[in-house]
Design an enzyme around this catalytic site. Structure first.
Site, mmCIF file in Angstrom:
data_model
loop_
_atom_site.group_PDB
_atom_site.id
_atom_site.type_symbol
_atom_site.label_atom_id
_atom_site.label_comp_id
_atom_site.label_asym_id
_atom_site.label_seq_id
_atom_site.Cartn_x
_atom_site.Cartn_y
_atom_site.Cartn_z
ATOM 1 N N GLY A 111 48.260 54.013 35.264
ATOM 2 C CA GLY A 111 47.862 53.972 36.918
ATOM 3 C C GLY A 111 47.189 54.811 37.374
ATOM 4 O O GLY A 111 46.768 56.016 37.454
ATOM 5 N N SER A 112 48.124 55.305 38.680
ATOM 6 C CA SER A 112 47.916 55.597 40.100
ATOM 7 C C SER A 112 47.347 57.286 39.283
ATOM 8 O O SER A 112 47.046 58.485 40.989
ATOM 9 C CB SER A 112 48.006 55.017 41.141
ATOM 10 O OG SER A 112 47.648 53.950 41.523
ATOM 11 N N VAL A 113 48.429 58.192 38.866
ATOM 12 C CA VAL A 113 48.767 59.369 39.163
ATOM 13 C C VAL A 113 46.799 59.767 38.319
ATOM 14 O O VAL A 113 47.064 61.093 38.219
ATOM 15 C CB VAL A 113 49.290 59.521 37.402
ATOM 16 C CG1 VAL A 113 51.141 59.520 38.424
ATOM 17 C CG2 VAL A 113 49.224 58.640 36.280
ATOM 18 N N PHE A 114 46.291 59.288 37.944
ATOM 19 C CA PHE A 114 44.786 59.435 37.430
ATOM 20 C C PHE A 114 44.080 59.521 38.589
ATOM 21 O O PHE A 114 43.171 60.417 39.191
ATOM 22 C CB PHE A 114 44.179 59.070 36.585
ATOM 23 C CG PHE A 114 44.227 58.681 35.654
ATOM 24 C CD1 PHE A 114 42.893 58.983 34.424
ATOM 25 C CD2 PHE A 114 45.327 59.055 34.580
ATOM 26 C CE1 PHE A 114 42.864 59.432 33.296
ATOM 27 C CE2 PHE A 114 45.055 59.128 32.830
ATOM 28 C CZ PHE A 114 44.070 59.578 32.692
ATOM 29 N N LYS A 115 44.368 58.767 40.250
ATOM 30 C CA LYS A 115 43.613 59.635 40.802
ATOM 31 C C LYS A 115 43.698 60.192 42.108
ATOM 32 O O LYS A 115 42.430 61.172 42.792
ATOM 33 C CB LYS A 115 44.096 58.843 42.407
ATOM 34 C CG LYS A 115 44.030 56.542 42.333
ATOM 35 C CD LYS A 115 45.421 56.255 42.922
ATOM 36 C CE LYS A 115 44.917 54.448 42.839
ATOM 37 N NZ LYS A 115 45.633 54.096 43.897
#
Length: 594
Positions: free
Chosen positions: A312-316
């Site tokens: 999820g958003s930890v990749f942003k």
């Protein structure tokens, strides 16, 4: 050799002329030949008897001398007279970075039976079934009274069990000395250590071999006599590991999660200070692998290393860091966040209402899928793939565990434009929590790639530069704002200046038909202290549900983040980190009650 003829013409012809009997000449020559052969045979036999007598004499003298020496020597094991290091036969210990034992050996015994020597098989079978409830009395009796001449009964015995078997008094029940691998801390660091078992076995010894984890990875080192018993020193800190597992276990129960993983890593060296996967097991009694169901349901499955998930958003932050590094944006660049973003039949939406435009920093702080996707479109798929590869997110981590190669990231079959957009916010690419920790360490240490390691060392090779120090500092500033202003506000631990990012990814269905609406992977990836990070932390919960409110909450801000905050609160003092307090007044002074 030229043999003398029995009828020589020189004698036969004159004898005939004189009228003598020529047969007498032949008989005389034959007699002489036999006498010569007899004499030669006698001499050869006498020589052989002489040599044999000398050999027997030397053998008796040697044996007698050796017996005299042994009789006059003390009754002890003879020592090698040659100089050099003694050969170490036992398996070496495993310790943490402070020298505390994680795995060692103890002397024990194995129990075996020789049925032909047994006096009362029925009594022995009955008593053994009483001492060892897992044994079947009827099967034992069948083995004792059948044609078998040897059988193992138990590989290891406690002192109490050995005494109980000894009290049976049957000469057909025998004990063999053993070394048993012992893990004095029970399930702590179970997935890292892995476990050991017996290889080749004999009645007087057994070979201890590693079956998983570092026991298997470093099996040759641990068994090598050339190391003279030197322990294998891991990068783990036992006290930090115990605290991480305790908090993670309580957090998993409180959040009603199916499983959990936690990693605490040195941001500069890549040394893993603590790493846990739940559910776990006791390596002293390692369970059998599952024969059916999902591998992730087994307590043997290492979620931190083997488990690959869409996080999820930890990749942003990776998409933003790459755009910053390429000069495509700066923290104040305005990004269109009006949603939904349509690509063919796909629609990309944000979880909450977002303004039409936001700065790059706010895209991270508010965790906008649409804004991150637009930044990813600036990058393009090829450049995105190269950057993620430089971070180590497209290949196994290489950590020193036999299970590491199985934690291979799952990449899209076709890295299309829609893949580029979804990967930017953590969907379409599955990696392990350890991959994520290493990638965040690159941001934390100023932009150099980190290779996770379980070996403690004073020096580590410097990784290749992935991004500039300026880009890394800007990314860290955004991650700090996520905690102070954004979705990870519950991660704030007073005095430790935490920075990080949340990620709540819907779980894909097992049959590949889309995603569940009510099952998520909740993740928090962070670092502390954010201004000059020393450690990176990753906490992942599988299918968490926080139920203290009026409605169940599954996002990482409510599930993984509080667990991460408690881990930092518990482990930072153990790591020797003092909390930073304001100098003004007594705000930072805490008086401990008596």
């Amino acid at each position: 050799m030229i043999r003398r003829p029995l009828r020589p013409l020189a004698r036969i012809l004159p004898a005939r002329m004189r009228g003598e009997n020529t047969a007498a000449i032949e008989r005389e020559n034959l007699r002489q030949r036999h006498e010569q052969m007899r004499d030669k045979a006698r001499l050869r036999a006498e020589g052989r008897l002489l040599v044999l007598g000398l050999l027997f004499f030397c053998a008796f003298v040697t044996i007698g001398g050796r017996m005299a020496t042994m009789a006059s020597s003390p009754a002890e094991e003879p020592q090698a007279a040659a100089a050099g290091s003694p050969i170490i036969s036992q398996r070496a210990d495993i310790t943490d970075r402070e020298g505390r034992l994680l795995a060692t050996n103890i002397d024990t015994y194995a129990l075996y039976a020789q049925p032909p020597q047994m006096i009362d098989p029925e009594h022995s079978a009955r008593e053994l079934a009483r001492i060892f409830p897992e044994l079947d009395e009827e099967e034992l009796l069948a083995d004792f009274t059948g044609p078998r001449r040897f059988l193992w009964i138990r590989r290891t015995l406690s002192p109490e069990q050995r005494q109980a078997v000894f009290d049976i008094g049957d000469p057909g029940l025998l004990f063999g000395p053993r070394e048993m691998r012992l893990y004095p801390n029970g399930p702590i660091a179970a997935h890292i250590l892995g476990g050991a078992s017996y290889g080749r076995e004999g009645v007087s010894s057994a070979e201890v071999i590693g079956v998983a984890g570092v026991e298997r990875q470093f099996d040759q080192y641990l068994r090598d006599p050339a190391n003279e018993g030197a322990p294998l020193e891991l990068s783990l800190d036992l006290s930090v590991q115990a605290a991480l597992e305790d908090v993670l276990s309580n957090g998993m129960d409180f959040m009603n999660a199916r499983g959990a993983a936690g990693i605490l890593m040195d941001a500069h060296s890549g040394e893993i200070v603590a790493m846990a996967s739940l559910p776990d097991f006791d390596p002293n009694n390692r369970p059998r692998p599952l024969t059916q169901g999902h591998p992730g349901d087994s307590p043997l499955f290492n979620r931190s290393v083997q488990g690959v998930y869409e996080l999820g958003s930890v990749f942003k932050i990776f998409a933003v860091a790459q755009a910053l590094e390429l000069g495509l944006v700066n923290p104040q660049t305005m990004i269109e966040t009006q949603g939904p973003l349509t690509w063919g039949r796909f629609r990309i939406r944000d979880m909450h209402h977002m303004p039409p435009e936001m700065t790059v920093s706010d895209v991270i702080v508010e965790s906008s899928n649409v804004g991150t996707s637009r930044i990813a479109m600036m990058l393009g798929g090829e450049r995105q793939r190269q950057f993620l590869d430089q971070l180590g997110l497209l290949e196994p981590t290489g950590v020193e565990m036999i299970e590491a190669p199985t934690g291979r990231p799952l990449l899209p079959a076709n890295w299309s434009e829609i893949s580029t957009m979804t990967i930017s916010y953590g969907h379409g690419l599955s990696v392990s929590p350890l991959h994520l920790a290493a990638a965040y360490a690159t941001i934390a240490n100023g932009g150099r790639r980190v290779t996770p390691t379980l070996q403690h060392s004073a020096t580590h090779p410097e990784g290749t530069r992935v991004m500039s120090e300026e880009t890394a500092a800007q990314a860290r500033s955004m991650l700090r704002q996520v905690v102070t202003q954004g979705t990870a506000s519950l991660a704030e631990v007073e005095g430790y200046e935490v920075g990080g990012k949340t990620g709540s990814a819907d779980k894909p269905k097992e049959n590949g038909g889309g995603y569940y609406n009510d099952r998520t992977i909740g993740t928090f990836a962070g670092m502390f202290p954010a201004s000059d990070p020393r450690y990176v932390i990753v906490i992942t919960l599988d299918e968490p549900v926080e139920t203290t409110g009026s409605q169940p909450r599954r996002t990482a801000g409510w599930t993984a983040v509080p667990v991460a905050a408690e881990v930092i609160r518990r482990t930072a003092p153990l790591l020797g980190m003092r909390p930073l307090v304001d100098d003004g007044g007594d705000a930072g002074v805490v008086l401990a009650s008596q």
